[in-house]
Design a protein around this motif. Structure first.
Motif, PDB file in Angstrom:
ATOM      1  N   GLY A  44      35.812  48.803  58.699  1.00  0.00           N
ATOM      2  CA  GLY A  44      36.687  47.684  58.991  1.00  0.00           C
ATOM      3  C   GLY A  44      36.968  47.530  60.471  1.00  0.00           C
ATOM      4  N   LEU A  45      37.446  46.361  60.826  1.00  0.00           N
ATOM      5  CA  LEU A  45      37.807  46.034  62.199  1.00  0.00           C
ATOM      6  C   LEU A  45      39.241  45.540  62.228  1.00  0.00           C
ATOM      7  CD1 LEU A  45      34.609  43.967  63.079  1.00  0.00           C
ATOM      8  CD2 LEU A  45      35.075  46.322  63.799  1.00  0.00           C
ATOM      9  N   GLN A  46      40.007  46.055  63.180  1.00  0.00           N
ATOM     10  CA  GLN A  46      41.390  45.594  63.327  1.00  0.00           C
ATOM     11  C   GLN A  46      41.388  44.097  63.588  1.00  0.00           C
ATOM     12  OE1 GLN A  46      44.164  47.940  63.668  1.00  0.00           O
ATOM     13  NE2 GLN A  46      45.741  46.735  64.656  1.00  0.00           N
ATOM     14  N   ALA A  47      42.256  43.374  62.898  1.00  0.00           N
ATOM     15  CA  ALA A  47      42.178  41.916  62.941  1.00  0.00           C
ATOM     16  C   ALA A  47      43.549  41.271  62.892  1.00  0.00           C
ATOM     17  CB  ALA A  47      41.318  41.418  61.774  1.00  0.00           C
ATOM     18  N   LYS A  51      40.367  36.259  66.428  1.00  0.00           N
ATOM     19  CA  LYS A  51      39.204  36.451  67.287  1.00  0.00           C
ATOM     20  C   LYS A  51      38.767  37.901  67.521  1.00  0.00           C
ATOM     21  CE  LYS A  51      39.810  32.095  69.792  1.00  0.00           C
ATOM     22  NZ  LYS A  51      40.051  31.460  71.118  1.00  0.00           N
ATOM     23  N   PRO A  52      39.671  38.887  67.526  1.00  0.00           N
ATOM     24  CA  PRO A  52      39.249  40.242  67.879  1.00  0.00           C
ATOM     25  C   PRO A  52      38.034  40.789  67.130  1.00  0.00           C
ATOM     26  CG  PRO A  52      41.618  40.130  67.937  1.00  0.00           C
ATOM     27  CD  PRO A  52      41.145  38.807  67.414  1.00  0.00           C
ATOM     28  N   PRO A  53      37.884  40.608  65.818  1.00  0.00           N
ATOM     29  CA  PRO A  53      36.687  41.162  65.181  1.00  0.00           C
ATOM     30  C   PRO A  53      35.390  40.594  65.749  1.00  0.00           C
ATOM     31  CG  PRO A  53      38.334  40.599  63.526  1.00  0.00           C
ATOM     32  CD  PRO A  53      38.807  40.020  64.820  1.00  0.00           C
ATOM     33  N   TYR A  54      35.418  39.359  66.173  1.00  0.00           N
ATOM     34  CA  TYR A  54      34.219  38.736  66.740  1.00  0.00           C
ATOM     35  C   TYR A  54      33.869  39.380  68.080  1.00  0.00           C
ATOM     36  CZ  TYR A  54      34.757  35.151  63.142  1.00  0.00           C
ATOM     37  OH  TYR A  54      34.850  34.498  61.938  1.00  0.00           O
ATOM     38  N   ILE A  78      33.142  39.329  53.126  1.00  0.00           N
ATOM     39  CA  ILE A  78      34.034  40.002  54.066  1.00  0.00           C
ATOM     40  C   ILE A  78      35.387  39.325  53.967  1.00  0.00           C
ATOM     41  CG2 ILE A  78      34.513  40.407  56.522  1.00  0.00           C
ATOM     42  CD1 ILE A  78      31.513  40.641  56.985  1.00  0.00           C
ATOM     43  N   VAL A  79      36.455  40.108  54.003  1.00  0.00           N
ATOM     44  CA  VAL A  79      37.799  39.550  53.841  1.00  0.00           C
ATOM     45  C   VAL A  79      38.762  40.172  54.842  1.00  0.00           C
ATOM     46  CG1 VAL A  79      37.474  39.088  51.388  1.00  0.00           C
ATOM     47  CG2 VAL A  79      38.426  41.276  52.100  1.00  0.00           C
ATOM     48  N   ARG A  80      39.911  39.528  54.969  1.00  0.00           N
ATOM     49  CA  ARG A  80      40.996  40.012  55.826  1.00  0.00           C
ATOM     50  C   ARG A  80      42.139  40.480  54.928  1.00  0.00           C
ATOM     51  NH1 ARG A  80      41.471  38.066  61.017  1.00  0.00           N
ATOM     52  NH2 ARG A  80      43.663  37.537  60.718  1.00  0.00           N
ATOM     53  N   ILE A  81      42.574  41.727  55.122  1.00  0.00           N
ATOM     54  CA  ILE A  81      43.605  42.291  54.253  1.00  0.00           C
ATOM     55  C   ILE A  81      44.373  43.370  55.015  1.00  0.00           C
ATOM     56  CG2 ILE A  81      41.994  44.010  53.313  1.00  0.00           C
ATOM     57  CD1 ILE A  81      43.513  43.743  50.618  1.00  0.00           C
ATOM     58  N   VAL A  82      45.640  43.565  54.678  1.00  0.00           N
ATOM     59  CA  VAL A  82      46.419  44.667  55.246  1.00  0.00           C
ATOM     60  C   VAL A  82      45.915  45.969  54.639  1.00  0.00           C
ATOM     61  CG1 VAL A  82      48.695  45.744  55.355  1.00  0.00           C
ATOM     62  CG2 VAL A  82      48.468  43.272  55.695  1.00  0.00           C
ATOM     63  N   SER A  83      45.512  46.896  55.498  1.00  0.00           N
ATOM     64  CA  SER A  83      45.004  48.181  54.995  1.00  0.00           C
ATOM     65  C   SER A  83      45.473  49.314  55.903  1.00  0.00           C
ATOM     66  CB  SER A  83      43.475  48.140  54.859  1.00  0.00           C
ATOM     67  OG  SER A  83      42.849  47.839  56.095  1.00  0.00           O
ATOM     68  N   HIS A  89      43.060  44.175  58.629  1.00  0.00           N
ATOM     69  CA  HIS A  89      41.697  44.577  58.964  1.00  0.00           C
ATOM     70  C   HIS A  89      40.710  43.626  58.300  1.00  0.00           C
ATOM     71  CE1 HIS A  89      43.278  48.278  60.631  1.00  0.00           C
ATOM     72  NE2 HIS A  89      42.052  48.708  60.895  1.00  0.00           N
ATOM     73  N   THR A  90      39.576  43.489  58.929  1.00  0.00           N
ATOM     74  CA  THR A  90      38.442  42.799  58.333  1.00  0.00           C
ATOM     75  C   THR A  90      37.593  43.847  57.630  1.00  0.00           C
ATOM     76  OG1 THR A  90      38.419  41.074  60.022  1.00  0.00           O
ATOM     77  CG2 THR A  90      36.388  41.424  58.811  1.00  0.00           C
ATOM     78  N   HIS A  91      37.423  43.712  56.316  1.00  0.00           N
ATOM     79  CA  HIS A  91      36.667  44.676  55.513  1.00  0.00           C
ATOM     80  C   HIS A  91      35.584  43.966  54.711  1.00  0.00           C
ATOM     81  CE1 HIS A  91      39.062  48.294  56.113  1.00  0.00           C
ATOM     82  NE2 HIS A  91      40.172  47.656  55.814  1.00  0.00           N
ATOM     83  N   THR A  92      34.546  44.711  54.345  1.00  0.00           N
ATOM     84  CA  THR A  92      33.626  44.179  53.351  1.00  0.00           C
ATOM     85  C   THR A  92      34.372  44.059  52.027  1.00  0.00           C
ATOM     86  OG1 THR A  92      32.857  46.355  52.613  1.00  0.00           O
ATOM     87  CG2 THR A  92      31.677  45.333  54.473  1.00  0.00           C
TER      88      THR A  92
END
Length: 369
Positions: A44-47, A51-54, A78-83, A89-92
């Motif tokens: 995942g990527l902090q989101a 724009k940050p994941p890009y 891919i989705v955006r969710i609190v994790s 975060h952006t996660h698969t």
């Protein structure tokens, strides 16, 4: 307290840890992975923002274009969710359905901070009602607050909405998160959005191995910092026979995968432009492998984080986009060769993320301390 290893365990200094982590983060050299493959590898990527994941992927992937992330997000791969760490975060899709259950104990613990505002609220019933609301149609947090407050008028509205977010795996539906598109945050459950049921949380050992592959070598406390969880020592201990053990310069114990890359500390590390709150800077208890002690705390002020510049693999400055320029603010003096490399990398980032928008690369002075 950090456990101390046997004195014979090899020592990895900050540069050795830096190069190992950069390699696994695809920041020593760009990777040919797809955006979806990178999001999976990096867990995942902090989101917090759109724009940050890009920008994070532009720094890591060869041939990346924003559509490479927008397309699988629009396709619900891919989705955006609190994790992790109670942050977006952006996660698969697969990781959304497994890593969110993995960190659920941290979401349960988060709820304790809101217990005063939730006095008299049946949290199981709240979860049922909130699920019905967001699966009927995606709802904003404001709409959730209002609907739940009608059922519990004496409770704190914000606490009610936070409780729904903690008890349910709420994803942000598109167009929120798509490059060049706007959209307010509207939420539904992961199961509803992805049209498949939640999956059991993975075994802690499985997540430890994935964490080490993306962030190692690392300590138990490092992984706990990354995940927001506690009590992961037992999982590391069960894996100990399969892992290599090192020491940091203070004698702390570090674990790693036997076949993971650990490049020579002298390996060149090109400049990289990272977004605010990049996970590289947030996923270890001891951040000295990326953040030199003199620069600790300089990447943010209060709740405001800044976009960061790596030079020779370490935090070395900030950057921001102006209408006509990419402004680079080094913390110290760069050599002529370093400045030239920073300009080259900046021009590459602009061509990737903002093609056709004329901007110069300009050096400024950091006003913040």
């Amino acid at each position: 307290m950090t456990k101390t290893t046997h004195p014979s365990a090899p020592v990895l200094d900050a540069r050795a840890l830096n190069r190992a982590t950069l390699d696994r983060q695809a920041l020593l050299r760009r990777s040919s992975m797809s955006a979806r493959e990178a999001v999976e590898h990096l867990l995942g990527l902090q989101a917090q923002n759109v724009k940050p994941p890009y920008y994070a992927l532009a720094a890591r992937l060869d041939g990346f274009v924003p559509e490479g992330l927008s397309k699988p997000m629009a396709g619900r791969e891919i989705v955006r969710i609190v994790s992790m760490r109670s942050t977006i975060h952006t996660h698969t899709a697969d990781d959304c359905l497994t890593l969110r259950p993995f960190v659920q104990p941290a979401r349960d613990r988060e709820l304790t901070y809101f217990r005063k505002g939730l006095a008299g609220v049946d949290l199981d019933l709240l979860a049922v009602l909130a699920r019905e609301l967001v699966e009927t149609e995606p709802r904003t947090m404001k709409q959730l607050r209002e609907a739940l407050s009608a059922r519990w008028p004496d409770a704190d509205p914000q606490s009610l909405a936070v409780a729904a977010r903690c008890r349910l795996p709420l994803v942000q539906v598109t167009p929120r998160g798509l490059w060049g598109r706007s959209g307010q945050v509207a939420l539904t459950t992961a199961e509803h959005w992805l049209e498949r049921p939640a999956r059991p949380a993975p075994a802690p050992e499985d997540v430890v191995l994935r964490y080490l592959a993306a962030f190692g070598p690392a300590s138990v406390k490092d992984m706990q910092t990354w995940s927001g969880l506690t009590r992961l020592r037992e999982a590391f201990e069960r894996l100990r026979p399969r892992l290599l053990v090192f020491r940091d310069e203070r004698g702390g114990e570090l674990f790693d995968l036997p076949d993971a890359p650990r490049p020579d500390p002298g390996t060149p590390a090109p400049p990289r432009f990272l977004p605010e709150f990049d996970n590289l800077l947030l996923s270890h208890a001891d951040r000295s492998r990326v953040v030199p002690p003199p620069h600790r705390g300089r990447a943010w002020q209060g709740n405001q984080a800044y976009c960061t510049l790596l030079v020779d693999g370490f935090l070395a400055g900030l950057w921001r986009l102006e209408p006509d320029a990419l402004v680079v603010e080094p913390f110290g003096t760069l050599t002529r060769a370093e400045r030239a490399d920073v300009v080259e990398e900046g021009e590459r980032m602009l061509a990737t993320m903002h093609p056709g928008e004329p901007r110069d690369v300009r050096f400024g002075t950091v006003a913040r301390t």
